[in-house]
Design an enzyme around this catalytic site. Sequence first.
Site, PDB file in Angstrom:
ATOM      1  N   ASP A  49      -2.102  -1.155   5.679  1.00  0.00           N
ATOM      2  CA  ASP A  49      -2.470  -0.796   7.056  1.00  0.00           C
ATOM      3  C   ASP A  49      -3.977  -0.796   7.290  1.00  0.00           C
ATOM      4  O   ASP A  49      -4.439  -0.524   8.405  1.00  0.00           O
ATOM      5  CB  ASP A  49      -1.885   0.577   7.433  1.00  0.00           C
ATOM      6  CG  ASP A  49      -2.479   1.722   6.619  1.00  0.00           C
ATOM      7  OD1 ASP A  49      -2.731   1.527   5.414  1.00  0.00           O
ATOM      8  OD2 ASP A  49      -2.685   2.814   7.182  1.00  0.00           O
ATOM      9  N   ASP A  81       0.868  -1.167   0.000  1.00  0.00           N
ATOM     10  CA  ASP A  81       0.000   0.000   0.000  1.00  0.00           C
ATOM     11  C   ASP A  81       0.915   1.230   0.000  1.00  0.00           C
ATOM     12  O   ASP A  81       2.092   1.140   0.358  1.00  0.00           O
ATOM     13  CB  ASP A  81      -0.887  -0.045   1.251  1.00  0.00           C
ATOM     14  CG  ASP A  81      -1.821   1.138   1.365  1.00  0.00           C
ATOM     15  OD1 ASP A  81      -2.204   1.702   0.330  1.00  0.00           O
ATOM     16  OD2 ASP A  81      -2.171   1.499   2.505  1.00  0.00           O
TER      17      ASP A  81
END
Length: 207
Positions: free
Chosen positions: A172, A8
């Site tokens: 996350d 990410d």
Amino acid sequence: MVKNIVFDFGGVIADIDRDKAVQAFIKLGLKDAETRLDKYHQTGIFQELEEGKLTAEGFRDKLGELCRRELTMEETRQAWLGFFTGVDIRKLDYMLELRKSYHVYILSNTNPYVMSWACSPGFSSQGKPLTDYCDKLYLSYQVGCTKPEPEIFNYMLKDSGMLPSETLFVDDGASNIHIGKEFGLHTYQPENGMDWRKELSQLLAGL
């Protein structure tokens, strides 16, 4: 055996601060920025921009209507960049090391404003753009959908030829990690802002 690592962007590679971004958009004149902005998944015109349903110019125009004044592209860009508090060069150097042994990709819910910075030499203190640290970027506004929708994962896997059993997904966001597991990806969920290099190395050693 893991051959691919998918990172990410916001919250993993670049540290983010939603409250800072909210204040930046309030400063532009968006009174209800608090209810419109999310750390993981946007709504309204913010979501439409990240899904590629609105162009950068279209978003600026609609945001200007909400702010009741005409906005410049740079004003709008700086407000989006309010999300980011910094990029740890040690993480970027680590990614370069990983590329010697793995294919490294980025899968991000993002938009043209953020990527105009991330894909420029101003992104890192070494004068390198994000593209120098990975094999390929999979960006929501280009693919046409956002995480955690299955479509963006399907697109990435098909385009790259990655096998889920050979891929580690680092994000996350809990909902993104959940769908990653459903696809059969190995997963790791660090917290925004943490130095995850040691834990990731230990995880890779055990896979």
